[in-house]
Design a protein around this motif. Structure first.
Motif, PDB file in Angstrom:
ATOM      1  N   LEU A 214     -65.776  45.350 -48.229  1.00 43.29           N
ATOM      2  CA  LEU A 214     -65.206  44.940 -49.515  1.00 43.29           C
ATOM      3  C   LEU A 214     -66.272  44.366 -50.445  1.00 43.29           C
ATOM      4  O   LEU A 214     -66.258  44.617 -51.656  1.00 43.29           O
ATOM      5  CB  LEU A 214     -64.078  43.935 -49.299  1.00 43.29           C
ATOM      6  N   LYS A 215     -67.225  43.623 -49.885  1.00 42.06           N
ATOM      7  CA  LYS A 215     -68.314  43.052 -50.684  1.00 42.06           C
ATOM      8  C   LYS A 215     -69.174  44.167 -51.278  1.00 42.06           C
ATOM      9  O   LYS A 215     -69.532  44.125 -52.460  1.00 42.06           O
ATOM     10  CB  LYS A 215     -69.164  42.132 -49.801  1.00 42.06           C
ATOM     11  N   ASN A 216     -69.488  45.176 -50.472  1.00 40.25           N
ATOM     12  CA  ASN A 216     -70.281  46.303 -50.961  1.00 40.25           C
ATOM     13  C   ASN A 216     -69.528  47.087 -52.025  1.00 40.25           C
ATOM     14  O   ASN A 216     -70.124  47.579 -52.984  1.00 40.25           O
ATOM     15  CB  ASN A 216     -70.686  47.225 -49.811  1.00 40.25           C
ATOM     16  N   LYS A 217     -68.224  47.203 -51.868  1.00 40.13           N
ATOM     17  CA  LYS A 217     -67.414  47.908 -52.874  1.00 40.13           C
ATOM     18  C   LYS A 217     -67.451  47.151 -54.203  1.00 40.13           C
ATOM     19  O   LYS A 217     -67.588  47.754 -55.266  1.00 40.13           O
ATOM     20  CB  LYS A 217     -65.970  48.051 -52.405  1.00 40.13           C
ATOM     21  N   GLU A 218     -67.356  45.822 -54.133  1.00 37.27           N
ATOM     22  CA  GLU A 218     -67.415  45.012 -55.353  1.00 37.27           C
ATOM     23  C   GLU A 218     -68.752  45.191 -56.060  1.00 37.27           C
ATOM     24  O   GLU A 218     -68.808  45.324 -57.279  1.00 37.27           O
ATOM     25  CB  GLU A 218     -67.182  43.540 -55.029  1.00 37.27           C
ATOM     26  N   LYS A 219     -69.847  45.203 -55.280  1.00 41.08           N
ATOM     27  CA  LYS A 219     -71.171  45.408 -55.868  1.00 41.08           C
ATOM     28  C   LYS A 219     -71.250  46.777 -56.535  1.00 41.08           C
ATOM     29  O   LYS A 219     -71.761  46.905 -57.644  1.00 41.08           O
ATOM     30  CB  LYS A 219     -72.260  45.314 -54.793  1.00 41.08           C
TER      31      LYS A 219
ATOM     32  N   LYS B  13     -73.844  53.111 -37.143  1.00 41.75           N
ATOM     33  CA  LYS B  13     -74.301  54.444 -36.748  1.00 41.75           C
ATOM     34  C   LYS B  13     -73.125  55.340 -36.358  1.00 41.75           C
ATOM     35  O   LYS B  13     -73.236  56.558 -36.390  1.00 41.75           O
ATOM     36  CB  LYS B  13     -75.267  54.343 -35.571  1.00 41.75           C
ATOM     37  N   HIS B  14     -72.021  54.739 -35.978  1.00 49.93           N
ATOM     38  CA  HIS B  14     -70.852  55.508 -35.555  1.00 49.93           C
ATOM     39  C   HIS B  14     -69.894  55.822 -36.707  1.00 49.93           C
ATOM     40  O   HIS B  14     -68.875  56.477 -36.505  1.00 49.93           O
ATOM     41  CB  HIS B  14     -70.098  54.753 -34.454  1.00 49.93           C
ATOM     42  N   ILE B  15     -70.235  55.365 -37.904  1.00 52.45           N
ATOM     43  CA  ILE B  15     -69.398  55.633 -39.076  1.00 52.45           C
ATOM     44  C   ILE B  15     -69.942  56.875 -39.769  1.00 52.45           C
ATOM     45  O   ILE B  15     -71.118  56.943 -40.121  1.00 52.45           O
ATOM     46  CB  ILE B  15     -69.374  54.427 -40.032  1.00 52.45           C
ATOM     47  N   LYS B  16     -69.079  57.855 -39.954  1.00 47.26           N
ATOM     48  CA  LYS B  16     -69.493  59.156 -40.480  1.00 47.26           C
ATOM     49  C   LYS B  16     -69.659  59.156 -41.998  1.00 47.26           C
ATOM     50  O   LYS B  16     -70.611  59.711 -42.518  1.00 47.26           O
ATOM     51  CB  LYS B  16     -68.466  60.215 -40.071  1.00 47.26           C
ATOM     52  N   SER B  17     -68.714  58.578 -42.714  1.00 52.26           N
ATOM     53  CA  SER B  17     -68.747  58.633 -44.177  1.00 52.26           C
ATOM     54  C   SER B  17     -68.321  57.289 -44.763  1.00 52.26           C
ATOM     55  O   SER B  17     -68.017  56.353 -44.037  1.00 52.26           O
ATOM     56  CB  SER B  17     -67.827  59.741 -44.677  1.00 52.26           C
ATOM     57  N   GLU B  18     -68.308  57.235 -46.089  1.00 44.82           N
ATOM     58  CA  GLU B  18     -67.908  55.999 -46.757  1.00 44.82           C
ATOM     59  C   GLU B  18     -66.485  55.625 -46.376  1.00 44.82           C
ATOM     60  O   GLU B  18     -65.628  56.490 -46.242  1.00 44.82           O
ATOM     61  CB  GLU B  18     -67.966  56.174 -48.277  1.00 44.82           C
ATOM     62  N   PRO B  19     -66.222  54.340 -46.229  1.00 51.86           N
ATOM     63  CA  PRO B  19     -64.849  53.925 -45.924  1.00 51.86           C
ATOM     64  C   PRO B  19     -63.934  54.164 -47.117  1.00 51.86           C
ATOM     65  O   PRO B  19     -64.365  54.128 -48.260  1.00 51.86           O
ATOM     66  CB  PRO B  19     -64.986  52.424 -45.626  1.00 51.86           C
ATOM     67  N   VAL B  20     -62.690  54.421 -46.809  1.00 50.02           N
ATOM     68  CA  VAL B  20     -61.673  54.588 -47.848  1.00 50.02           C
ATOM     69  C   VAL B  20     -60.914  53.272 -47.940  1.00 50.02           C
ATOM     70  O   VAL B  20     -60.425  52.759 -46.930  1.00 50.02           O
ATOM     71  CB  VAL B  20     -60.707  55.742 -47.494  1.00 50.02           C
ATOM     72  N   ILE B  21     -60.835  52.739 -49.139  1.00 51.69           N
ATOM     73  CA  ILE B  21     -60.177  51.447 -49.339  1.00 51.69           C
ATOM     74  C   ILE B  21     -58.918  51.668 -50.163  1.00 51.69           C
ATOM     75  O   ILE B  21     -58.973  52.213 -51.265  1.00 51.69           O
ATOM     76  CB  ILE B  21     -61.119  50.448 -50.035  1.00 51.69           C
ATOM     77  N   HIS B  22     -57.804  51.259 -49.601  1.00 51.21           N
ATOM     78  CA  HIS B  22     -56.524  51.312 -50.308  1.00 51.21           C
ATOM     79  C   HIS B  22     -56.154  49.872 -50.660  1.00 51.21           C
ATOM     80  O   HIS B  22     -55.884  49.072 -49.768  1.00 51.21           O
ATOM     81  CB  HIS B  22     -55.427  51.934 -49.435  1.00 51.21           C
ATOM     82  N   GLU B  23     -56.183  49.573 -51.942  1.00 52.30           N
ATOM     83  CA  GLU B  23     -55.817  48.226 -52.394  1.00 52.30           C
ATOM     84  C   GLU B  23     -54.314  48.021 -52.202  1.00 52.30           C
ATOM     85  O   GLU B  23     -53.553  48.974 -52.113  1.00 52.30           O
ATOM     86  CB  GLU B  23     -56.188  48.045 -53.868  1.00 52.30           C
ATOM     87  N   ALA B  24     -53.906  46.774 -52.135  1.00 52.72           N
ATOM     88  CA  ALA B  24     -52.485  46.452 -52.031  1.00 52.72           C
ATOM     89  C   ALA B  24     -51.758  47.056 -53.230  1.00 52.72           C
ATOM     90  O   ALA B  24     -52.266  47.048 -54.345  1.00 52.72           O
ATOM     91  CB  ALA B  24     -52.298  44.944 -51.996  1.00 52.72           C
ATOM     92  N   SER B  25     -50.584  47.613 -52.972  1.00 53.72           N
ATOM     93  CA  SER B  25     -49.839  48.273 -54.040  1.00 53.72           C
ATOM     94  C   SER B  25     -48.345  48.164 -53.763  1.00 53.72           C
ATOM     95  O   SER B  25     -47.921  47.507 -52.815  1.00 53.72           O
ATOM     96  CB  SER B  25     -50.245  49.745 -54.122  1.00 53.72           C
ATOM     97  N   VAL B  26     -47.576  48.861 -54.550  1.00 55.20           N
ATOM     98  CA  VAL B  26     -46.133  48.900 -54.376  1.00 55.20           C
ATOM     99  C   VAL B  26     -45.794  49.560 -53.041  1.00 55.20           C
ATOM    100  O   VAL B  26     -44.827  49.207 -52.383  1.00 55.20           O
ATOM    101  CB  VAL B  26     -45.473  49.683 -55.536  1.00 55.20           C
TER     102      VAL B  26
END
Length: 135
Positions: A86-91, A43-56
């Motif tokens: 992460l599970k929801n992102k994969e789905k 309930k305290h989360i305003k919007s979708e999370p931003v996911i930054h995958e591992a990178s350079v």
């Protein structure tokens, strides 16, 4: 002999520069101050999370949420909330891939159907033209 020394010197310079770049890349992570430690309600989360995958730029996967008070918080990908995100992102990614596959198959079959129709009408036009010429 001079070429061997020059090649060795070039290798050393390359390794030094490369090692310096690796140190700089880890400094580009967004979650430098660590992760949230207490549980947070959805309930305290305003919007979708931003996911930054591992990178350079950052060797770690980072999950950033925005709270209803417009604070950006980092979530540990190994925490229960991080694993759920992460599970929801994969789905979501899997569904999007299926939709893309289905739409491309539909598009391809409609192209095949539309392509075959003009061919048959073109041949019938040729037949009519041939018949008219013979008469």
């Amino acid at each position: 002999m001079k070429s061997v020394v020059f090649a060795l010197l070039c290798c050393l310079v390359f390794l030094h520069v490369h090692a310096g770049q690796q140190e700089k890349t880890s400094n580009n992570c967004k979650c430098k101050n660590g992760y949230i430690t207490k549980r947070i309600s959805s309930k305290h989360i305003k919007s979708e999370p931003v996911i930054h995958e591992a990178s350079v730029f950052c060797p770690k996967t980072e999950i950033i949420i925005t709270t209803i008070t417009d604070e950006k918080k980092c979530v540990n990908p190994e925490s229960p909330l991080g694993k759920l995100i992460l599970k929801n992102k994969e789905k979501h990614d899997k569904k999007m891939a299926e939709r893309m596959t289905t739409s491309s198959q539909t598009h391809t079959s409609s192209q095949t159907t539309s392509t075959s129709q003009p061919t048959s009408s073109a041949s019938s036009t040729r037949r009519r033209t041939t018949t008219q010429t013979l008469n």
